[in-house]
Design an enzyme around this catalytic site. Structure first.
Site, PDB file in Angstrom:
ATOM      1  CG  ASP A 326      -1.648   1.265   1.432  1.00 19.78           C
ATOM      2  OD1 ASP A 326      -2.313   1.709   0.488  1.00 19.78           O
ATOM      3  OD2 ASP A 326      -1.558   1.841   2.535  1.00 19.78           O
ATOM      4  CG  ASP A 522      -1.448   2.127   6.781  1.00 17.49           C
ATOM      5  OD1 ASP A 522      -1.800   2.000   5.586  1.00 17.49           O
ATOM      6  OD2 ASP A 522      -1.425   3.216   7.378  1.00 17.49           O
ATOM      7  CG  ASP A 526      -4.230  -1.300   2.843  1.00 17.57           C
ATOM      8  OD1 ASP A 526      -4.411  -1.069   1.636  1.00 17.57           O
ATOM      9  OD2 ASP A 526      -3.648  -0.509   3.606  1.00 17.57           O
TER      10      ASP A 526
END
Length: 624
Positions: A326, A522, A526
């Protein structure tokens, strides 16, 4: 009363582990005081250890056998323990139960822990909504909302359902969906999602999806679906277990009678040899081949700031061929920072910056916080107080200072200045957000802001690529910013404008190409990708959902620790292979010796338990 309830809940959550440890304590007491206990008490202690330690696994084994109409390793372990006790080896049988019960308790604990992210997610979706009934507002449950209903969301409230804004405008914090920290301005006819927050304006929303079909609910469903999927290795182990149990039990039954009929063995000798076979063929050493090595590797990684949630995850870590990251909060710090500040030649920084700080100091907007922080870093202070700041809805802010109107906002609203045209184009091409400062009719300065790459990210990507691991960035941000961050971090490829379900699709594509894929993130958005990947890694400062969904947590937010975890995993896999080969070889030798009538029960127990101890000690080497 509350304390007693919490204690009772804790005991209930960990009852399997408590039972296993208590059975181990009883075994230790019986073994330590063997010469001081009566035979009846000694046997009773072992029986109690059998019942307490073996109850959960025996129940599971019997239930699964009835449900699947197939025997399993749980049943074999119970049979082996009973067989050992039947020929007088109570301690060996009890130890067998203890080891298996302990492994089962740890598995149950890990599974219960990993399911908590669902409850964390549910807290983010409102249970009630203000539905419009003509000119009146009525509070209703979210589940009762229908497609076409009109709801009202006040500034600062979380949006309860997916829909389209029919009236009003607001900046929306979509971090729960996209992971991006910078709010997005939404006006009429634009789509909004459940779980996001309307920051600075009230809006009317027309519902476009049922409560159970929202994007937020799909995130929850994807996490549940991915967690329920079994890995190929797990499926193979389950098939192997069934075949192994059947073969051992069939051979044990045959050995009780065939040698007596064919080789002139006495019936007593045949039964004796069959019981030895049941003990030495039990997979106690095989279980011990994996667990101590795995726990040692997990403990070593934890000391280094990498928390694995189970043995299967640290085992898979060493096989990773591609890693998807990410962007926001993972590769980057997750908060915008001022990277450039340019002042018009006719003005001075020390005149403009204090005014910009004074105007932004009471705002909670991430860009405002970044500008104020930048001013403090430049050791610029401001003596301006009680400035009346007006919000330019979705565009910026304005204030009147010493009879001059000052505005801070985006170029599309503030206008353009020829002196800043070239630098604006250059900074925008680098994926930076541009904010202008305007005094009267003249633009006097510009800020360029960007979510900056973590210092350790570049080094981590470099190390991973040296190990031949393909790196990918998946982000909900637009292409220009994604490209700039990917180039700065050294990422092999990137995919921009990714919503949660699109990240899942990208992970599936990577799995098809590279087989073993890791996802690092995080945020809540996600979660599905973390659960879909072979290994999900969450940053320690991430959301509760990411932390609970992931298989691995980087407690110190240091991406370079991933390579350390890969090394530990590869070393552990080597040790496990050594242990498995050794334990299988010992079992084969013991079985052959038993058929040749060379082995008696004491030597069989020594060989069986001795091999177990050796593989445990070999596994503990990983603690160094």
């Amino acid at each position: 009363m509350l304390t007693e309830t919490k204690i009772t809940k804790k005991i209930s959550e960990h009852k399997e582990l408590i039972a296993a440890l208590f059975s181990g304590l009883l075994i230790a007491i019986a073994w330590t005081f063997e010469n001081h206990l009566s035979d009846a008490l000694w046997v009773t202690l072992h029986l109690v250890a059998f019942v307490i330690g073996g109850y959960a696994k025996a129940k599971e084994g019997i239930t699964e056998t009835i449900r699947n109409k197939d025997l399993n390793v749980e049943m074999l372990m119970i049979f082996a323990a009973i067989g050992a006790a039947a020929i007088g080896y109570w301690t060996e049988g009890a130890i067998l139960i203890f080891i298996f019960a302990l492994s089962g308790a740890l598995e149950t604990y890990t599974m219960n822990k990993s399911n908590k992210e669902i409850s964390s997610l549910m807290k983010l979706q409102p249970e009630e909504a203000l539905r419009m009934n003509g000119d009146q507002k009525e509070m209703v449950t979210v589940s009762s909302l229908q497609i076409g209903d009109m709801i009202y969301v006040r500034a600062g409230e979380r949006i309860p359902a997916d829909g389209i804004i029919s009236r009003g405008a607001t900046s929306i914090d979509e971090s729960a969906i996209t992971g991006e920290s910078i709010p997005v301005r939404k006006t009429e006819n634009e789509e909004v999602f459940a779980g996001t927050v309307a920051l600075d304006g009230s809006i009317y929303i027309e519902i476009t999806k049922a409560a159970n079909q929202t994007l937020f609910q799909k995130i929850i469903q994807m996490i549940q679906s991915a967690q329920d999927e079994k890995s190929p290795s797990q499926l193979f182990i389950e098939k192997f277990e069934g075949a192994y149990v059947k073969i051992v039990l069939i051979v044990v039954v045959l050995m009780m009678f065939i040698p007596h009929l064919l080789f002139d063995w006495t019936l007593q000798e045949s039964i004796y040899r069959a019981m030895i076979l049941l003990v030495v063929a039990s997979p106690c050493a095989l279980v011990a081949s994996i667990m101590p090595a795995t726990l040692s590797a997990i403990s070593k990684s934890a000391r280094a700031g990498v928390l694995f949630k189970g043995g299967v995850h640290i085992e898979n870590m060493g096989h990773i061929q591609a890693i998807a990251f990410d962007k926001t909060g993972t590769l980057t710090k997750g908060k915008p920072e001022v990277t450039d500040f340019h002042v018009h030649p006719d003005h001075k920084q020390e005149d403009v910056l204090p005014i910009a700080m004074a105007m932004e100091q009471d705002s909670t907007h991430p860009l405002a916080y970044a500008i104020v922080t930048f001013g403090k870093q430049q050791q610029i202070g401001t003596s301006l107080q009680d400035i009346q700041v007006s919000t330019l809805t979705g565009n910026g802010i304005s204030a009147v200072i010493e009879d001059e109107t000052w505005e801070i906002g985006k170029p599309d609203y503030i206008g353009y200045e020829a002196d800043f045209e070239d630098i604006t184009k250059q900074l925008a091409s680098e994926g930076k957000t541009i904010v202008y400062v305007k005094k009267g009719q003249q633009i006097v300065a510009l800020f360029a802001l960007k979510d900056t790459v973590r210092k350790d990210s570049i080094q981590a990507i470099k190390l991973l690529k040296q190990h031949g691991i393909h790196t990918v960035m998946l982000t909900g941000d637009h292409d220009l910013t994604a490209k700039a961050i990917a180039e700065e971090a050294g990422i092999d490829e990137y995919v921009a404008n990714c919503l949660p379900h699109e990240k899942v699709e990208e992970i599936k594509k990577l799995k098809g190409k590279y087989q073993h894929v890791c996802m690092v993130g995080d945020g809540i958005n996600d979660g599905p990708a973390l659960a879909t990947a072979n290994i999900g890694i969450a940053m320690g400062e991430g959301t509760d959902v990411a932390l609970e969904t992931a298989d691995v947590v980087l407690m110190k937010n240091n991406l370079s620790k991933i390579t350390n975890a890969i090394h530990t995993s590869q070393k552990m896999n080597r040790v496990v292979k050594q242990n498995i080969f050794f334990s299988l070889a010992v079992i084969a030798i013991l079985i052959a010796s038993n058929f040749l009538q060379i082995l008696d029960m004491p030597l069989g127990v020594i060989g069986h338990e001795g091999s177990t101890i050796l593989v445990i000690l070999n596994g503990l080497r990983l603690l160094k």
